[in-house]
Scaffold this active site. Structure first.
Site, short mmCIF file in Angstrom:
data_model
loop_
_atom_site.label_atom_id
_atom_site.label_comp_id
_atom_site.label_asym_id
_atom_site.label_seq_id
_atom_site.Cartn_x
_atom_site.Cartn_y
_atom_site.Cartn_z
N TRP A 106 38.75 17.58 5.12
CA TRP A 106 38.22 18.30 4.15
C TRP A 106 36.69 18.32 4.47
CZ3 TRP A 106 40.38 21.48 1.30
CH2 TRP A 106 41.91 21.26 0.95
N ASP A 147 32.25 14.31 -1.88
CA ASP A 147 33.29 14.94 -2.35
C ASP A 147 34.10 13.74 -2.63
OD1 ASP A 147 35.84 15.86 -2.69
OD2 ASP A 147 35.87 17.17 -0.79
N LYS A 192 43.83 15.38 -8.28
CA LYS A 192 44.37 14.35 -7.40
C LYS A 192 44.52 13.04 -8.31
CE LYS A 192 43.96 16.98 -3.72
NZ LYS A 192 42.66 17.20 -3.06
C1 LIG Z 1 42.17 18.33 -2.19
C2 LIG Z 1 40.66 18.11 -1.80
C3 LIG Z 1 39.96 19.15 -1.73
C4 LIG Z 1 40.43 20.65 -2.00
O1 LIG Z 1 40.22 20.77 -3.38
P1 LIG Z 1 40.49 22.02 -4.16
O2 LIG Z 1 40.24 21.85 -5.46
O3 LIG Z 1 42.10 22.55 -3.70
O4 LIG Z 1 39.52 23.19 -3.68
C5 LIG Z 1 38.67 18.89 -1.22
N1 LIG Z 1 38.25 17.69 -0.78
C6 LIG Z 1 39.15 16.75 -0.92
C7 LIG Z 1 38.62 15.21 -0.54
C8 LIG Z 1 40.24 16.96 -1.27
O5 LIG Z 1 41.31 15.90 -1.30
#
Ligand SMILES: *Cc1c(COP(=O)(O)O)cnc(C)c1O
Length: 379
Positions: A103, A178, A202
């Site tokens: 990611w 993130d 998540k």
């Molecule tokens: C799942 C995830 C993403 C992507 O998220 P979306 O909401 O599908 O764009 C980005 N960064 C991390 C760390 C993730 O686990």
């Protein structure tokens, strides 16, 4: 009939607390006497106004978010933040990316793409891609230009199962994170960040809402960007510039209430460490299963990847486990093997039962692949 417990190990969208789903079910047709479902309500109604304000209040309380930070509920997933961040913050400067997983690599790639349209300079600070992201890469803080806009990190690498719990020295440059897969699962000090963002699916709630926590002085001075992509415009509109993902925000609010009733983030982290610790300890004492992350301090409490001695056995493990109700335990296609995502709502008993199955699977399959141990298979 046969009753089988289903454990949902999905990495996202992921398991939600049962009491939250039950409350949503009770309120589905008639939200608190309004005669309407939250799905049918105006986002300008007093009911929804209460929901979004409560969601914000609860998140502020849970994460101890200081007053000089804005809390936004946006759309477009964490992936939109890969663009929105540099668009709002970079302002012609350098922007560093610490890439410890897939990611983070995507976030960097999106910044590189954007830098061909607007002037700024994304810099790959360090990457652990050459070892399939089995650790958090290190770097010399002195290599960071102190005038840079930010250093981007991913606090939890969802696919590879590593995490950053102690923030790196960034030579005074603000950190943006993130936090999609471990927000509310581990304690972070919000003041250590300029921006935190997280797709909700998540560890917060349903897909469709993305939480952004941003220190006020990082908002644009002038609202010159496309409105939907401008943090200041979104902040000044209280996340209601356009129609927000109302139902996702409502479920998120219920999850925040559930986390609070659980005892808050510290209690959650304690439970997550205990829960994931059971699995890590079991894997570590086994010579059949392996976790690729060797440094215990960098192991994710949210996502635990592991493999058996062969790809064939991995496939067999996934098939047998799935049939027994251990759902979505297949690893991400980029790394293979298995991955147990143990987010806040994942029950401890699911880990205990998984370990029992892993023991059984090991006993049944060890002799085929590790002849040395065959005498000890049945004890
Ligand atoms: C799942 C995830 C993403 C992507 O998220 P979306 O909401 O599908 O764009 C980005 N960064 C991390 C760390 C993730 O686990």
């Amino acid at each position: 009939g046969i009753f089988m417990t289903i454990y949902n190990f999905s990495a996202g969208p992921a398991v939600l607390p049962k009491p939250v789903l039950e409350q949503a079910q009770r309120e589905m047709l008639d939200y608190q006497g309004s005669g309407m479902s939250v799905l049918e309500m105006s986002h300008r109604s007093k009911e929804f106004d209460h929901i979004i304000k409560e969601a914000e209040r609860l998140l502020r309380e849970l994460m101890a978010i200081p007053d000089n930070y804005k809390v936004l509920f946006l759309q477009g997933g964490a992936s939109t933040q890969f663009t929105m961040l540099p668009l709002n913050l970079a302002k012609g400067r350098k922007a560093y990316y610490l890439v410890g997983g897939s990611w983070g690599k995507k976030a960097y790639a999106e910044a590189v793409k954007l830098s061909k349209t607007i002037p700024f300079e994304p810099v790959l600070l360090a990457s652990s891609e050459d070892t399939v992201y089995d650790h958090i890469p290190t770097f010399d803080p002195k290599t960071i230009d102190p005038e840079a806009a930010y250093v981007h990190i991913t606090t939890n690498n969802t696919i590879e199962g590593t995490a950053i719990y102690d923030l790196p020295d960034t030579n005074g440059v603000p950190i943006v994170a993130d936090m999609s897969s471990n927000i509310l699962a581990a304690r972070y000090n919000v003041e250590d960040f300029a921006v935190i963002y997280a797709g909700a699916q998540k560890n917060i709630g349903p897909a469709g809402v993305t939480v952004v926590i941003i220190r006020e002085d990082f908002l644009n001075d002038e609202p010159t960007l496309s409105s939907m992509l401008d943090y200041r415009i979104q902040a000044e509109a209280g996340s209601l510039y356009n129609t927000p993902p109302a139902y996702s925000i409502y479920i998120s609010k219920l999850v925040f209430e559930w986390v609070e009733a659980f005892g808050g983030v510290d209690k959650m982290e304690e439970a997550n460490r205990e829960k994931s610790g059971l699995l890590y300890d079991f894997i570590d004492q086994s010579d059949f299963y392996t976790n690729p992350v060797k440094n215990p301090a960098q192991r994710s409490v949210a996502n635990v990847p592991f493999v058996t001695p062969s790809k064939e056995l991995d496939a067999e493990f996934v098939a047998e486990a799935t049939a027994l109700g251990f759902k979505n335990i297949k690893g991400h296609r980029s790394v293979g093997g298995m991955r147990a995502s143990l987010y806040n709502a994942f029950p401890r008993q699911g880990v205990v039962d998984l370990i029992a199955f892993m023991k059984q699977f090991e006993a049944e399959n060890k002799s085929n692949y590790c002849p040395f141990y065959s005498r000890n298979v049945i004890q």
